[in-house]
Design an enzyme around this catalytic site. Structure first.
Site, PDB file in Angstrom:
ATOM      1  N   CYS A   2     -24.152 -39.665  52.277  1.00  0.00           N
ATOM      2  CA  CYS A   2     -24.185 -38.461  53.109  1.00  0.00           C
ATOM      3  C   CYS A   2     -24.148 -37.248  52.188  1.00  0.00           C
ATOM      4  O   CYS A   2     -23.583 -37.284  51.105  1.00  0.00           O
ATOM      5  CB  CYS A   2     -23.041 -38.351  54.088  1.00  0.00           C
ATOM      6  SG  CYS A   2     -22.936 -39.671  55.275  1.00  0.00           S
ATOM      7  N   ARG A  27     -28.628 -39.291  48.880  1.00  0.00           N
ATOM      8  CA  ARG A  27     -27.254 -39.583  49.320  1.00  0.00           C
ATOM      9  C   ARG A  27     -27.209 -40.222  50.703  1.00  0.00           C
ATOM     10  O   ARG A  27     -26.140 -40.634  51.154  1.00  0.00           O
ATOM     11  CB  ARG A  27     -26.463 -38.279  49.389  1.00  0.00           C
ATOM     12  CG  ARG A  27     -26.315 -37.585  48.069  1.00  0.00           C
ATOM     13  CD  ARG A  27     -25.211 -38.241  47.323  1.00  0.00           C
ATOM     14  NE  ARG A  27     -24.901 -37.593  46.088  1.00  0.00           N
ATOM     15  CZ  ARG A  27     -23.887 -37.954  45.330  1.00  0.00           C
ATOM     16  NH1 ARG A  27     -23.093 -38.912  45.713  1.00  0.00           N
ATOM     17  NH2 ARG A  27     -23.659 -37.352  44.193  1.00  0.00           N
ATOM     18  N   TRP A  75     -25.792 -41.049  56.094  1.00  0.00           N
ATOM     19  CA  TRP A  75     -25.798 -42.500  55.916  1.00  0.00           C
ATOM     20  C   TRP A  75     -24.775 -43.009  56.916  1.00  0.00           C
ATOM     21  O   TRP A  75     -23.581 -42.735  56.772  1.00  0.00           O
ATOM     22  CB  TRP A  75     -25.400 -42.863  54.488  1.00  0.00           C
ATOM     23  CG  TRP A  75     -25.510 -44.324  54.178  1.00  0.00           C
ATOM     24  CD1 TRP A  75     -26.616 -44.989  53.749  1.00  0.00           C
ATOM     25  CD2 TRP A  75     -24.455 -45.300  54.258  1.00  0.00           C
ATOM     26  NE1 TRP A  75     -26.325 -46.317  53.571  1.00  0.00           N
ATOM     27  CE2 TRP A  75     -25.005 -46.542  53.870  1.00  0.00           C
ATOM     28  CE3 TRP A  75     -23.120 -45.256  54.622  1.00  0.00           C
ATOM     29  CZ2 TRP A  75     -24.265 -47.714  53.844  1.00  0.00           C
ATOM     30  CZ3 TRP A  75     -22.374 -46.427  54.591  1.00  0.00           C
ATOM     31  CH2 TRP A  75     -22.952 -47.646  54.209  1.00  0.00           C
ATOM     32  N   ASN A 101     -18.731 -35.607  55.648  1.00  0.00           N
ATOM     33  CA  ASN A 101     -18.891 -36.847  54.882  1.00  0.00           C
ATOM     34  C   ASN A 101     -17.549 -37.559  54.898  1.00  0.00           C
ATOM     35  O   ASN A 101     -16.514 -36.901  54.762  1.00  0.00           O
ATOM     36  CB  ASN A 101     -19.233 -36.563  53.416  1.00  0.00           C
ATOM     37  CG  ASN A 101     -20.610 -35.982  53.235  1.00  0.00           C
ATOM     38  OD1 ASN A 101     -21.384 -35.940  54.172  1.00  0.00           O
ATOM     39  ND2 ASN A 101     -20.904 -35.551  52.019  1.00  0.00           N
ATOM     40  N   GLY A 102     -17.556 -38.874  54.983  1.00  0.00           N
ATOM     41  CA  GLY A 102     -16.290 -39.613  54.949  1.00  0.00           C
ATOM     42  C   GLY A 102     -16.067 -40.351  56.257  1.00  0.00           C
ATOM     43  O   GLY A 102     -16.968 -40.471  57.089  1.00  0.00           O
ATOM     44  N   GLU A 491     -27.653 -58.449  36.967  1.00  0.00           N
ATOM     45  CA  GLU A 491     -28.178 -57.099  37.208  1.00  0.00           C
ATOM     46  C   GLU A 491     -29.672 -57.156  37.584  1.00  0.00           C
ATOM     47  O   GLU A 491     -30.127 -56.426  38.465  1.00  0.00           O
ATOM     48  CB  GLU A 491     -27.938 -56.224  35.968  1.00  0.00           C
ATOM     49  CG  GLU A 491     -28.549 -54.837  36.006  1.00  0.00           C
ATOM     50  CD  GLU A 491     -28.075 -53.961  37.161  1.00  0.00           C
ATOM     51  OE1 GLU A 491     -27.144 -54.335  37.875  1.00  0.00           O
ATOM     52  OE2 GLU A 491     -28.684 -52.899  37.360  1.00  0.00           O
ATOM     53  N   LYS A 495     -31.247 -55.646  41.046  1.00  0.00           N
ATOM     54  CA  LYS A 495     -32.339 -54.666  41.093  1.00  0.00           C
ATOM     55  C   LYS A 495     -33.427 -55.155  42.042  1.00  0.00           C
ATOM     56  O   LYS A 495     -33.923 -54.396  42.863  1.00  0.00           O
ATOM     57  CB  LYS A 495     -32.962 -54.431  39.704  1.00  0.00           C
ATOM     58  CG  LYS A 495     -32.160 -53.611  38.725  1.00  0.00           C
ATOM     59  CD  LYS A 495     -32.051 -52.139  39.036  1.00  0.00           C
ATOM     60  CE  LYS A 495     -30.888 -51.816  39.895  1.00  0.00           C
ATOM     61  NZ  LYS A 495     -29.609 -51.627  39.377  1.00  0.00           N
ATOM     62  N   GLU A 498     -32.234 -55.185  45.899  1.00  0.00           N
ATOM     63  CA  GLU A 498     -31.945 -53.925  46.585  1.00  0.00           C
ATOM     64  C   GLU A 498     -33.199 -53.083  46.844  1.00  0.00           C
ATOM     65  O   GLU A 498     -33.228 -52.325  47.799  1.00  0.00           O
ATOM     66  CB  GLU A 498     -30.881 -53.102  45.859  1.00  0.00           C
ATOM     67  CG  GLU A 498     -31.273 -52.561  44.512  1.00  0.00           C
ATOM     68  CD  GLU A 498     -30.143 -51.795  43.838  1.00  0.00           C
ATOM     69  OE1 GLU A 498     -29.309 -51.201  44.514  1.00  0.00           O
ATOM     70  OE2 GLU A 498     -30.129 -51.795  42.588  1.00  0.00           O
ATOM     71  N   HIS A 514     -24.843 -77.474  38.461  1.00  0.00           N
ATOM     72  CA  HIS A 514     -23.679 -77.843  39.275  1.00  0.00           C
ATOM     73  C   HIS A 514     -23.903 -77.585  40.758  1.00  0.00           C
ATOM     74  O   HIS A 514     -22.938 -77.521  41.520  1.00  0.00           O
ATOM     75  CB  HIS A 514     -22.436 -77.093  38.775  1.00  0.00           C
ATOM     76  CG  HIS A 514     -22.079 -77.448  37.363  1.00  0.00           C
ATOM     77  ND1 HIS A 514     -21.614 -78.690  37.013  1.00  0.00           N
ATOM     78  CD2 HIS A 514     -22.166 -76.733  36.213  1.00  0.00           C
ATOM     79  CE1 HIS A 514     -21.405 -78.733  35.700  1.00  0.00           C
ATOM     80  NE2 HIS A 514     -21.746 -77.555  35.193  1.00  0.00           N
ATOM     81  N   LYS A 613     -27.161 -43.419  47.559  1.00  0.00           N
ATOM     82  CA  LYS A 613     -26.532 -43.248  46.251  1.00  0.00           C
ATOM     83  C   LYS A 613     -25.075 -42.853  46.457  1.00  0.00           C
ATOM     84  O   LYS A 613     -24.789 -42.015  47.301  1.00  0.00           O
ATOM     85  CB  LYS A 613     -27.280 -42.132  45.510  1.00  0.00           C
ATOM     86  CG  LYS A 613     -26.992 -42.056  44.025  1.00  0.00           C
ATOM     87  CD  LYS A 613     -27.837 -43.025  43.280  1.00  0.00           C
ATOM     88  CE  LYS A 613     -27.652 -42.919  41.782  1.00  0.00           C
ATOM     89  NZ  LYS A 613     -28.105 -44.164  41.137  1.00  0.00           N
TER      90      LYS A 613
END
Ligand code: F6R
Length: 618
Positions: A2, A27, A75, A101-102, A491, A495, A498, A514, A613
Site C-alpha cells: 500500500c 507497493r 494491497w 496503510n497497515g 532463490e 524468482k 513469483e 529421499h 513490494k
C-alpha cells in the site's frame, strides 16, 4: 505494501497525486484513489485495478479539482479489491477522508460499537471504521469553528483506541490547507518543499519534488500545511524531528529504456556490486571496514554465535550468509524466518549477535524480529537498503547495501548487494579470528572481478531467453544444488514462481532421493546448479539420478566444463569463481531465466498477482 501520498500547496493536486501513485504502484496495485479538497468540499475518486487502467482513467473522465489532497494505492488486507474497498474512506458525515496503510486489529470491536450507534458502512475495510472513529471524536471535541488542532486532536483520540498498525493521512472539508498524518508500525514521511509539503509512505513518491524529508517515528502525529509542519508524539508528547536528505535521484527509480524494472535492476548488478564494495576494502589490513557497525573490535571478537533473521529473498541471502560466515569466520550461524524467531521460544545465548536483513527496512516480520532481539537484550545489527527506513533506524548498527531504489517487486539487485555485504562482514569477523590475510585478499580480488563477470552473464540474456522459451509450457520445475548452490537454488525457484506463477521447488540436490525424486518425469524440468566447486562430483552424481528418470536438465555450470555439456539438455555457462562467490554469479542466469519465462507467458513481471513490494503486515 500500500502507498500513501498527500499534497498541500499551490499546484493542482490531482496530477501531483497521480504521479505519486504511479511511483508508489509497486507497493500495491489492487486499486487506487484520491480525495481532493476544494471550496469546503471533498471530491473522492477511486477505482479497482492498476493505476493506468483505473484511477487515471476515472480522473480523466471526472476530474477532482483542488490544490490539496490525499491518495492511496492498495494491497488488500481487509476486504477484496473493489471500488468500494479502495481508499480514501469517508467518515459518517462525509467531511473527513482517510487513507491508511497497515491493519487495525480491533476493527471488528470498534465497528460493532459504531454500528450500535447507528453508523452505516460502505465497505468491508478496517480503514472505514477508523475514518468513522475519527469523525466521532471530531464531533465530540468540536467547540465552535473547526481548526487544525481539532483535526489533530480527533485523529490522536481515535488512534488511542486503536490496536494495530497504521500510517495514515487525514483531511477535513472544513479545514482547508491541512493534512494530518500519523504512524505506528507503517512508515510515514514528510516531504518538505518550497511553499508546498507532502506526506508519503515512501520517499520515492516525493523525490522528484524534494530531497528534504522527515522520517516520522512510531506514535508521531503531524500537522502539515503548505508552509509548515508540526509533529508531536502520542507517547512522549515531544517529538524527535530530524530533517534528512534523500541520497537518490528521481531518475534512479525510472525504468529508462528497459521493458521492466526487474530487467533494469538485473542489468544494474555489476554497478550494485561495485557500490556495495566501495570504500569497504582495507587492502593493507586485508580486512573489510564498515562505518556503522557501532561495535568495538573486542565486542565483535566476543561474538560466539550469530542468528540471522529475514524473510523471502532476504532469507535466502541469509542462508547463503550462513555458509559464507561459517566458512570464513568459523562462527556458528543459525538462520531464522523473521516471523518464527519472534514467536517461538528459542533459547538464545547471551554471546549471540542478531543480524536482520531487509531490502526495504520496513518488512513487518523482520522489524518484529529486530525488536524481539533487542527486547531480549541482544545486540542487533541490520543489513538494509533503504536509508532512513524503520529497521535502519532501530538497529544498533549495520551495513547499508547502497543498491539504490529497487522497484521491481521481485528482488534481484538487493539480493546481490546483500551477498556482497555478507562476504565483507564474514571477512571482517574472520580476520579477527583465523582467516589469513592471503585468504581474505583472494576473496576481495574475486569480489572485484565480479562486475565484469556478471556483465559476461548478462551478455547471454538472449541465449537464456531461448532456453526459457523451450520450457515455457512446463507446469512444474525443480531447482537443485548443493553447498552454496543449495540456497541459490531456493532463490531461483522463488524468482520463477513469483513472477511466472509456475510451480517451482528449490531443493538440495542430495535430498531429492529421499522423496521428491518421485515427482520427476519427462515433463518436469530441473534447473541444476553445478559449478565446479567443492561439491561438483557429488552434484553430478545427483544430476545423473534425474537424467536416469528422464527429467530434462538445464544446467548452470562453470565455463569449460565439457562433461556437463554431454549430459544436460541445455547449459548456461557462468565464469568460474571462488566457491564462496558462486551464489553471486549463479543467481544472475536464474533471474534472467525467470524473467524471460514470465514474459513469454504474458505475465506482468513488475506487478505479479497477489504481491506487492515491502510487506508491512504481520
Ligand atoms: C521476493 C521478494 C520478497 C522479499 C521479502 C523481504 O522477490 O522480494 O520475498 O525479499 O518480502 O523483503 P525485505 O528484504 O524488504 O525485508
Amino acid at each position: 505494501m500500500c502507498g500513501i501520498i498527500g499534497y498541500v500547496g499551490p499546484k493542482p493536486a490531482s496530477p501531483v497525486l497521480l504521479e505519486g501513485l504511479r511511483r508508489l504502484e509497486y507497493r500495491g496495485y489492487d486499486s487506487a484513489g484520491v480525495a481532493v479538497l476544494q471550496d469546503d468540499a471533498i471530491t473522492v475518486r477511486k477505482k479497482k485495478g492498476k493505476i493506468d487502467e483505473g484511477i487515471a482513467r476515472t480522473l480523466a473522465d471526472q476530474p477532482a479539482p483542488g490544490t490539496m489532497g490525499i491518495a492511496h494505492t492498495r494491497w488488500a488486507t481487509h476486504g477484496e479489491p473493489s471500488d468500494e474497498n479502495s481508499h480514501p474512506h469517508l467518515d459518517a458525515s462525509g467531511r473527513i477522508a482517510v487513507v491508511h496503510n497497515g491493519v487495525i486489529e480491533n476493527y471488528e470491536h470498534l465497528k460493532e460499537r459504531l454500528l450500535d450507534a447507528g453508523h452505516e458502512f460502505q465497505s468491508g475495510t478496517d480503514t472505514e471504521v477508523l475514518a468513522h472513529l475519527i469523525g466521532v471524536h471530531y464531533e465530540r471535541l468540536r467547540d465552535g469553528d473547526a481548526t487544525p488542532d481539532l483535526l489533530n486532536e480527533a485523529v490522536s483520540a481515535a488512534l488511542r483506541e486503536v490496536i494495530g498498525t497504521y500510517g495514515i493521512a487525514v483531511i477535513s472539508s472544513e479545514i482547508p490547507g491541512v493534512i494530518v498524518g500519523a504512524r505506528r508500525g507503517s512508515p510515514l514521511i514528510i516531504g518538505i518543499g518550497e511553499d508546498e509539503n507532502f506526506l508519503t509512505s515512501d520517499s520515492n513518491a516525493v523525490v522528484a519534488h524534494t530531497k528534504q524529508v522527515v522520517f516520522l517515528n512510531d506514535y508521531d502525529v503531524a500537522t502539515v500545511t503548505a508552509g509548515s509542519f508540526e509533529v508531536h508524539n502520542l507517547g512522549t508528547d515531544t517529538a524527535d524531528v530530524q530533517i534528512s536528505k534523500l541520497e537518490f535521484d528521481a531518475e534512479d527509480s525510472q525504468r529508462g529504456d528497459f521493458e521492466h524494472f526487474m530487467l533494469k535492476e538485473i542489468h544494474e548488478q555489476p554497478r550494485t556490486v561495485e557500490n556495495a564494495i566501495r570504500g569497504r576494502i582495507d587492502s593493507e589490513g586485508a580486512t573489510a571496514r564498515f562505518g556503522g557497525l557501532n561495535m568495538t573490535p573486542a565486542e565483535l571478537r566476543s561474538v560466539q554465535r550469530i542468528i540471522i533473521a529475514a524473510s523471502g529473498t532476504s532469507w535466502h541471502a541469509a542462508l547463503i550468509g550462513e555458509y559464507i560466515i561459517e566458512a570464513l569466520a568459523h562462527i556458528p550461524v543459525e538462520v531464522e524466518f523473521a516471523h518464527e524467531f519472534c514467536y517461538r521460544m528459542a533459547p538464545v545465548r547471551r554471546d549471540t549477535l542478531v543480524l536482520v536483513i531487509s531490502q526495504s527496512g520496513e518488512t513487518a516480520d523482520t522489524l518484529m524480529a529486530l525488536r524481539e532481539a533487542k527486547r531480549r537484550g541482544h545486540r542487533a545489527l541490520a543489513i538494509v537498503n533503504v536509508v532512513g527506513s524503520t529497521i535502519a533506524r532501530e538497529a544498533d548498527g549495520g551495513i547499508y547495501m547502497h543498491a539504490g531504489p529497487e522497484i521491481g517487486v521481485a528482488s534481484t539487485k538487493a539480493f546481490i548487494a546483500t551477498l556482497v555485504c555478507l562476504e565483507l562482514l564474514a571477512i571482517h569477523l574472520g580476520r579477527m579470528r583465523m582467516l589469513s590475510a592471503g585468504q581474505a585478499t583472494k576473496t576481495f580480488k574475486g569480489l572485484e572481478a565480479l562486475p565484469a563477470q556478471i556483465e559476461q552473464v548478462l551478455a547471454q540474456s538472449d541465449a537464456i531467453r531461448e532456453i526459457a522459451l523451450k520450457y515455457a509450457e512446463a507446469d512444474d520445475f525443480f531447482f537443485l544444488g548443493r553447498g552454496y548452490s543449495y540456497p541459490t537454488a531456493l532463490e531461483g525457484a522463488l524468482k520463477l514462481k513469483e513472477i511466472s506463477y509456475i510451480h517451482a521447488e528449490g531443493y538440495s540436490a542430495a535430498e531429492m532421493k529421499h522423496g521428491p525424486i518421485a515427482l520427476i518425469d519427462e515433463k518436469t524440468p530441473t534447473v541444476f546448479l553445478v559449478p565446479q566447486d567443492f561439491m561438483y562430483d557429488k552434484t553430478m552424481a545427483n544430476l545423473e539420478m534425474i537424467r536416469a528418470r528422464k527429467g530434462p536438465v538445464i544446467a548452470v555450470a562453470s565455463e569449460g566444463d565439457e562433461q556437463i555439456a554431454r549430459i544436460a539438455d541445455d547449459v548456461i555457462f557462468i565464469p568460474k569463481v571462488r566457491d564462496e562467490l558462486n551464489p553471486l554469479i549463479a543467481s544472475v542466469p536464474l533471474q534472467l531465466f525467470a524473467y524471460h519465462l514470465a514474459v513469454a507467458r504474458g505475465c506482468d513481471v513488475d506487478k505479479p498477482r497477489n504481491l506487492a513490494k515491502s510487506v508491512t503486515v504481520l
